[in-house]
Scaffold this motif. Structure first.
Motif, PDB file in Angstrom:
ATOM      1  N   ALA A   1       9.974  10.136   6.318  1.00 25.06           N
ATOM      2  CA  ALA A   1       9.208   9.857   7.543  1.00 25.06           C
ATOM      3  C   ALA A   1       7.967  10.730   7.635  1.00 25.06           C
ATOM      4  O   ALA A   1       6.871  10.252   7.952  1.00 25.06           O
ATOM      5  N   LEU A   2       8.118  12.001   7.322  1.00 26.41           N
ATOM      6  CA  LEU A   2       7.003  12.949   7.420  1.00 26.41           C
ATOM      7  C   LEU A   2       5.877  12.600   6.445  1.00 26.41           C
ATOM      8  O   LEU A   2       4.707  12.486   6.835  1.00 26.41           O
ATOM      9  N   PHE A   3       6.230  12.405   5.180  1.00 29.28           N
ATOM     10  CA  PHE A   3       5.194  12.174   4.166  1.00 29.28           C
ATOM     11  C   PHE A   3       4.574  10.785   4.259  1.00 29.28           C
ATOM     12  O   PHE A   3       3.388  10.613   3.934  1.00 29.28           O
ATOM     13  N   SER A   4       5.346   9.800   4.701  1.00 27.42           N
ATOM     14  CA  SER A   4       4.750   8.471   4.879  1.00 27.42           C
ATOM     15  C   SER A   4       3.776   8.480   6.053  1.00 27.42           C
ATOM     16  O   SER A   4       2.698   7.853   5.990  1.00 27.42           O
ATOM     17  N   ALA A   5       4.103   9.214   7.118  1.00 27.60           N
ATOM     18  CA  ALA A   5       3.193   9.326   8.267  1.00 27.60           C
ATOM     19  C   ALA A   5       1.913  10.046   7.867  1.00 27.60           C
ATOM     20  O   ALA A   5       0.804   9.626   8.226  1.00 27.60           O
TER      21      ALA A   5
ATOM     22  N   TRP B   1       2.065  -8.074   6.577  1.00 23.74           N
ATOM     23  CA  TRP B   1       1.646  -8.269   7.972  1.00 23.74           C
ATOM     24  C   TRP B   1       0.930  -7.023   8.498  1.00 23.74           C
ATOM     25  O   TRP B   1      -0.167  -7.109   9.063  1.00 23.74           O
ATOM     26  N   LEU B   2       1.537  -5.845   8.268  1.00 26.56           N
ATOM     27  CA  LEU B   2       0.915  -4.592   8.711  1.00 26.56           C
ATOM     28  C   LEU B   2      -0.347  -4.285   7.896  1.00 26.56           C
ATOM     29  O   LEU B   2      -1.345  -3.812   8.429  1.00 26.56           O
TER      30      LEU B   2
ATOM     31  N   PHE C   1       2.332   2.477   5.820  1.00 33.53           N
ATOM     32  CA  PHE C   1       2.761   3.881   5.759  1.00 33.53           C
ATOM     33  C   PHE C   1       3.311   4.329   7.116  1.00 33.53           C
ATOM     34  O   PHE C   1       4.368   4.965   7.198  1.00 33.53           O
ATOM     35  N   LEU C   2       2.593   3.988   8.188  1.00 30.87           N
ATOM     36  CA  LEU C   2       3.050   4.350   9.528  1.00 30.87           C
ATOM     37  C   LEU C   2       4.291   3.543   9.906  1.00 30.87           C
ATOM     38  O   LEU C   2       5.164   4.031  10.626  1.00 30.87           O
TER      39      LEU C   2
ATOM     40  N   VAL D   1       4.657  -1.035   0.567  1.00 30.78           N
ATOM     41  CA  VAL D   1       3.414  -0.555  -0.018  1.00 30.78           C
ATOM     42  C   VAL D   1       2.821  -1.554  -1.019  1.00 30.78           C
ATOM     43  O   VAL D   1       1.610  -1.612  -1.203  1.00 30.78           O
ATOM     44  N   ASP D   2       3.683  -2.359  -1.642  1.00 36.86           N
ATOM     45  CA  ASP D   2       3.241  -3.228  -2.738  1.00 36.86           C
ATOM     46  C   ASP D   2       2.080  -4.168  -2.388  1.00 36.86           C
ATOM     47  O   ASP D   2       1.115  -4.266  -3.146  1.00 36.86           O
ATOM     48  N   PRO D   3       2.121  -4.881  -1.255  1.00 37.11           N
ATOM     49  CA  PRO D   3       1.035  -5.824  -0.958  1.00 37.11           C
ATOM     50  C   PRO D   3      -0.318  -5.178  -0.663  1.00 37.11           C
ATOM     51  O   PRO D   3      -1.333  -5.873  -0.627  1.00 37.11           O
TER      52      PRO D   3
END
Length: 414
Positions: A106-110, A175-176, A185-186, A49-51
Motif C-alpha cells: 500500500a505504501l509503495f504503490s501510493a 478504467w483507472l 497505483f493509487l 499496472v499492465d494496461p
C-alpha cells in the motif's frame, strides 16, 4: 429386516467418513477465505499496472526497456526477499507477515502514484516487490496449512485467487488508467487498505495449524535447493518465466491499443487463467499426471509465443494468442505449484520460498531483456527468444525426469 436396518446407518457413516476425508473445496475455515480474498486484491496489483505501460512510457518520456524495468525491479526484489520470508514469518507469525506485506504494498504503490519520473517509479516498484514477497510466499503456505481439503485443493484455491486478481486487475487498471496513469497505483493502495481490514478481522490472532513451531533459518531455502527435484522445478520456472513476463511486460507495446483496450485483452487472458487453474488443471493431472501435463502446457505456450513472434504486426493474431495463453498459463501454474509442494521433504513455506527465489529471478531478467531485444533488433525477437526459453524449460525437466517422477505419486495421494 435387521440386515436392512443396520446397512442404512452403515452406508451413512461410510458416506460421512468419505466426506470428512475429502471435503468440498468450498467448505473452508474463515481464515482461508480471508487469505483468499486478500490474495485476489494483492494480485490485482500485477494486472492493474499492465494496461498503462505504454502510457507511462509516453508521459514520462521513457523507452520501452526503461518501462519494463517496473517488472524487473519488482521481480528482482521479490526474488531476494523470498529468501527471508520464512525467517520473518516464523518469528512474527503468519498473520503479521501477511499484514506487513500488505502495508508495504500500500505504501509503495501510493508513493508510485505520486512520483514524477521513471527511475523513482522503478525504485518504488522494488519496494512493492518486497511487500509482495512477504505476502505471496506466506499466503500460499497459509492457505495450504489452514485448508481442510488437502494440499491439491488448497493450491487450486490459491491459483483461483491469483487468476481472479489478475483477470479483474487489468479491467480496473484500464478504467483507472484511462483517467491517469497514476490511477492504478493509487487504486492498488486503496485496495490494500481494504485487504488489511479484512484480514485483520477475519484471520485469527493465533492458529495452531499456521504457527511455525521452530524458527526458520535464512539458510533453509538454500538447503532446500539441495533436493534435486525442487531445484529442477525452480530452474524450469525461471526459464518458463522468460516467456511469461515477455508476454506480460512486452506484449502491451505491440498490441497498439489504448488503456481500455489493453484492459479488456488482459481481462480475457486472466479469466482463462482463472478458469483453467481451477477446473482444467486437476483433470489434466488425473488423466496424464503432473509432469506430462506440465510439459504439454509449456510446449503449447512456446508455440503460441512463436506465433506472436512471427505475426507480431498482425493485431488480431497477437490479441488471440495473448488471451489463449491465459489457458495454458493457468493450467501450468497450478501444475507446477502442486509439483513444488510435493517435491521435497521440507516445510511448504521453505519450499515455496526457495522455488520462488529462482522463479522470480527469471521474471526479473525477462522484461528488461524483452525491451532491449526489441530496441537492438525488432519487435519480433522478444517473443521468439521467450519461446526458446520456454522450450528449454521442457528439455530441462525431461533431463531430470528421474529426480521428479515421484511427484505424480505424491500428488495422487493428496
Amino acid at each position: 429386516m435387521s440386515v436392512r436396518t443396520q446397512s442404512a446407518p452403515a452406508a451413512q457413516a461410510k458416506a460421512l467418513s468419505a466426506a470428512q476425508v475429502n471435503p468440498s473445496l468450498l467448505k473452508q475455515p474463515k481464515a482461508v477465505w480471508a487469505v483468499f480474498f486478500a490474495c485476489i486484491i494483492a494480485f490485482m496489483g500485477l494486472g492493474l499496472v499492465d494496461p498503462i505501460l505504454p502510457a507511462i512510457a509516453k508521459q514520462l518520456d521513457a523507452s520501452q526497456s526503461e518501462v519494463t524495468l517496473l517488472f524487473t525491479s519488482y521481480n528482482a526484489v521479490m526474488a531476494v526477499a523470498m529468501l527471508i520470508t520464512g525467517a520473518i514469518s516464523s518469528r512474527i507469525g503468519v498473520k503479521w507477515t501477511l499484514l506487513t506485506g500488505i502495508i508495504i504494498i500500500a505504501l509503495f504503490s501510493a508513493l508510485g502514484g505520486a512520483s514524477n519520473n521513471i527511475w523513482t517509479l522503478v525504485g518504488l516498484r522494488g519496494g512493492w516487490g518486497l511487500g509482495n514477497a512477504l505476502f505471496v510466499a506466506t499466503s500460499l503456505a497459509a492457505i495450504v496449512s489452514l485448508s481442510n481439503s488437502g494440499t491439491a485443493k488448497a493450491i487450486i484455491l490459491y491459483e483461483a485467487a491469483i487468476g481472479l486478481g489478475i483477470s479483474v486487475g487489468p479491467l480496473l487498471g484500464g478504467w483507472l488508467g484511462g483517467m491517469s496513469w497514476r490511477g492504478p497505483f493509487l487504486g492498488v493502495a486503496t485496495l490494500m487498505v481494504i485487504a488489511f481490514i479484512g484480514l485483520s478481522i477475519l484471520m485469527p490472532k493465533s492458529n495452531s495449524k499456521s504457527t511455525v513451531k521452530t524458527k526458520t533459518s535464512l539458510l533453509d531455502p538454500f538447503r532446500a535447493l539441495k533436493h534435486r527435484s525442487l531445484l529442477t522445478f525452480g530452474i524450469a520456472a525461471a526459464l518458463y518465466n522468460f516467456g511469461f513476463f515477455t508476454l506480460l511486460a512486452y506484449a502491451p507495446f505491440v498490441l497498439g491499443l489504448d488503456e481500455h483496450g489493453l484492459g479488456f485483452v488482459f481481462l480475457g487472458w486472466g479469466l482463462l487463467l482463472a478458469v483453467t487453474s481451477v477446473f482444467m488443471a486437476p483433470k489434466l493431472q488425473q488423466s496424464f499426471g503432473t509432469i506430462k501435463s506440465m510439459c504439454l502446457m509449456l510446449v503449447l505456450f512456446a508455440l503460441l509465443l512463436l506465433v506472436m513472434g512471427i505475426w507480431t504486426s498482425t493485431q488480431w493474431v497477437v490479441i488471440t494468442a495473448v488471451i489463449l495463453a491465459g489457458a495454458l498459463l493457468g493450467n501450468n501454474n497450478t501444475l507446477i505449484t502442486t509439483a513444488v509442494m510435493n517435491s521435497a521433504p521440507v516445510e511448504r513455506s521453505t519450499a515455496s520460498a526457495a522455488y520462488s527465489f529462482l522463479r522470480f529471478l527469471g521474471g526479473a531478467i525477462a522484461p528488461f531483456l524483452a525491451g532491449k531485444l526489441a530496441e537492438w533488433y525488432n519487435p519480433h525477437v522478444p517473443f521468439i527468444v521467450g519461446a526458446a526459453f520456454v522450450l528449454i524449460s521442457v528439455l530441462f525437466i525431461g533431463m531430470n525426469h528421474q529426480h521428479v517422477k515421484h511427484v505424480d505419486q505424491a500428488s495422487a495421494g493428496h
